[in-house]
Enzyme design. Structure first.
Site, PDB file in Angstrom:
ATOM      1  N   SER A 127       1.045  -1.076  -0.118  1.00 24.62           N
ATOM      2  CA  SER A 127       0.102  -0.007   0.047  1.00 24.62           C
ATOM      3  C   SER A 127       0.934   1.446  -0.046  1.00 24.62           C
ATOM      4  O   SER A 127       2.112   1.209   0.135  1.00 24.62           O
ATOM      5  CB  SER A 127      -0.939   0.167   1.198  1.00 24.62           C
ATOM      6  OG  SER A 127      -0.016  -0.008   2.273  1.00 24.62           O
ATOM      7  N   PHE A 128       0.310   2.403   0.107  1.00 22.45           N
ATOM      8  CA  PHE A 128       0.909   3.553  -0.046  1.00 22.45           C
ATOM      9  C   PHE A 128       1.985   3.811   0.895  1.00 22.45           C
ATOM     10  O   PHE A 128       2.979   4.142   0.969  1.00 22.45           O
ATOM     11  CB  PHE A 128       0.158   4.770  -0.525  1.00 22.45           C
ATOM     12  CG  PHE A 128       0.696   6.214  -0.597  1.00 22.45           C
ATOM     13  CD1 PHE A 128       1.436   6.273  -1.286  1.00 22.45           C
ATOM     14  CD2 PHE A 128       0.490   7.339   0.359  1.00 22.45           C
ATOM     15  CE1 PHE A 128       2.259   7.700  -1.462  1.00 22.45           C
ATOM     16  CE2 PHE A 128       0.997   8.415   0.215  1.00 22.45           C
ATOM     17  CZ  PHE A 128       1.862   8.687  -0.628  1.00 22.45           C
ATOM     18  N   ALA A 160      -2.525  12.080  10.477  1.00 22.79           N
ATOM     19  CA  ALA A 160      -3.689  13.021   9.675  1.00 22.79           C
ATOM     20  C   ALA A 160      -3.676  12.538   8.341  1.00 22.79           C
ATOM     21  O   ALA A 160      -3.280  11.276   7.845  1.00 22.79           O
ATOM     22  CB  ALA A 160      -3.053  14.282   9.743  1.00 22.79           C
ATOM     23  N   LYS A 163     -11.902   3.235  11.852  1.00 20.45           N
ATOM     24  CA  LYS A 163     -10.572   3.416  12.622  1.00 20.45           C
ATOM     25  C   LYS A 163     -10.634   3.563  14.077  1.00 20.45           C
ATOM     26  O   LYS A 163      -9.863   2.749  14.986  1.00 20.45           O
ATOM     27  CB  LYS A 163      -9.796   4.692  12.203  1.00 20.45           C
ATOM     28  CG  LYS A 163      -9.410   4.722  10.686  1.00 20.45           C
ATOM     29  CD  LYS A 163      -8.331   3.444  10.559  1.00 20.45           C
ATOM     30  CE  LYS A 163      -7.994   3.343   8.997  1.00 20.45           C
ATOM     31  NZ  LYS A 163      -7.051   2.365   8.816  1.00 20.45           N
ATOM     32  N   THR A 195      -0.903  -2.036   9.255  1.00 19.95           N
ATOM     33  CA  THR A 195      -1.186  -0.724   8.572  1.00 19.95           C
ATOM     34  C   THR A 195      -2.437  -1.007   7.434  1.00 19.95           C
ATOM     35  O   THR A 195      -2.896   0.027   6.739  1.00 19.95           O
ATOM     36  CB  THR A 195       0.139  -0.408   7.443  1.00 19.95           C
ATOM     37  OG1 THR A 195       0.401  -1.355   6.492  1.00 19.95           O
ATOM     38  CG2 THR A 195       1.462  -0.285   8.361  1.00 19.95           C
TER      39      THR A 195
END
Length: 362
Positions: free
Chosen positions: A64-65, A241, A217, A132
């Protein structure tokens, strides 16, 4: 996760994997000759074992990023990294570039976050786990539906339970979100104006406003803490953020859109912030290395708070959405009701940097 990727995105991720593996392949040969760089901290507890074998860590959703950025940081610190992939397409990406990894410091394994047994196999032999992974649903509003929140919570439970049942795993770093901290009723007088690591979002408010990404989350992090306390697993959580960085809108589009649901309210309340992906990855590595010493509990991470119309317009341009979707018609003449504080993570990273300088001087 589970959506069909564009060829452009797949090519970009493949090139990024190849780049980081090639860059890290010769790292060991250069290690003794490198000068200290401010973005790199030496490993302390996670250094080389007496028998010469590198300690091993696992990153869920490592392609993932954010996952790629964390893998990059870990490889540069001399870790061996096991990446969890969830689909054959992701496995194929890693297989195509494993041949460039001459020191065998990276390996992909297939595992499902819905199956504890597969996670137990993936974590076996690892000293630490970075969780993550995040779930997305292109069919849902903003790419994240209510059902995704339930799946996210269950996935978090499974990961923490698998960590606690794997004898080799000592520590876990879980990536939550700043959204798990900021959604509170500004009209309540008893609320502190400072939002920090002790702050939690109001679950009822998230439900009432259909803020499913924030709800997912929030529930996932709470579930992780509940199981960690029950089992005695060492856990820290980091609440970043909105994650930005090079090409982030192309690599992380669904999560970006889901995060920004309610952006106007966040902007008005002074809690719309961004986090650079590489700096955030460095923070993850620092937390893992400090868990046996000073790291504990929750951490908020951000680099910049969007406070002005100009900053809102700049962010809107970066992500390709109308500025009105971020700042609306809000006038920022009056002070925002809340203020973000990331003092806890800044103190930890400053301590790590100071320790690094001491080692160099000695």
């Amino acid at each position: 996760m589970g959506f069909i990727e564009s060829e452009e995105r797949r090519f970009t991720e493949m090139e990024e994997l190849k780049r980081l593996l090639v860059a890290c392949a010769g790292l060991g040969r250069r290690k003794d000759q490198e000068d200290f760089q401010g973005s790199r901290f030496p490993s302390e507890d996670f250094d080389v074992e007496d028998d010469g074998a590198q300690k091993l860590v696992c990153v869920t959703s490592g392609v993932s990023f954010l996952g790629l950025a964390i893998v990059n940081r870990l490889l540069r610190r001399g870790y061996s990294v096991r990446i969890i992939v969830h689909t054959e397409e992701e496995m194929e990406k890693v297989r195509e570039v494993e041949g460039t990894n001459s020191n065998n410091s990276i390996k992909a394994v297939m595992a499902k976050l819905t199956q504890i047994e597969s996670l137990l196999e993936a974590f076996e032999g690892c000293r630490g786990v970075f969780h993550t992974a995040s779930f997305t649903d292109p069919a849902g509003l903003s790419g994240y539906s209510k059902s995704m929140a339930e799946i996210e919570e269950k996935g978090s439970e499974n990961v923490i339970m698998a960590c606690s049942r794997t004898p080799s795993v000592r520590n876990c770093v879980l990536t939550s979100s700043l959204l798990a901290c900021v959604w509170r009723d500004a009209s309540l007088q008893e609320l502190s104006s400072v939002i920090n690591h002790d702050s939690w979002s109001d679950e009822s408010l998230c439900m009432d406003n259909k803020l499913w990404y924030a709800l997912g989350k929030l529930r996932a992090e709470r579930a992780a803490w509940r199981i960690a306390k029950e089992t005695g697993l060492k856990l820290v959580t980091i609440c970043p953020a909105l994650i930005t960085g090079p090409h982030f809108i192309h690599s992380n589009p669904t999560a970006t859109i889901a995060y920004l649901k309610g952006a106007e309210e966040m902007f008005r309340d002074g809690v719309l912030a961004t986090a650079d992906v590489m700096k955030l990855a460095e923070a993850h590595a620092c937390l893992m290395e400090a868990m046996d010493k000073t790291a504990f509990g929750r951490y908020i991470y951000f680099d910049n708070v969007i406070k002005t119309q100009d900053e809102a317009e700049e962010l809107a341009t970066m992500i390709g959405m109308p500025a009105s979707k971020i700042s609306g018609n809000v006038s920022m003449k009056s002070p925002a009701p809340f203020e973000l504080s990331n003092k806890k993570i800044l103190t930890l990273m400053s301590t790590a940097l100071h320790s690094c300088y001491k080692k160099i001087r000695n």
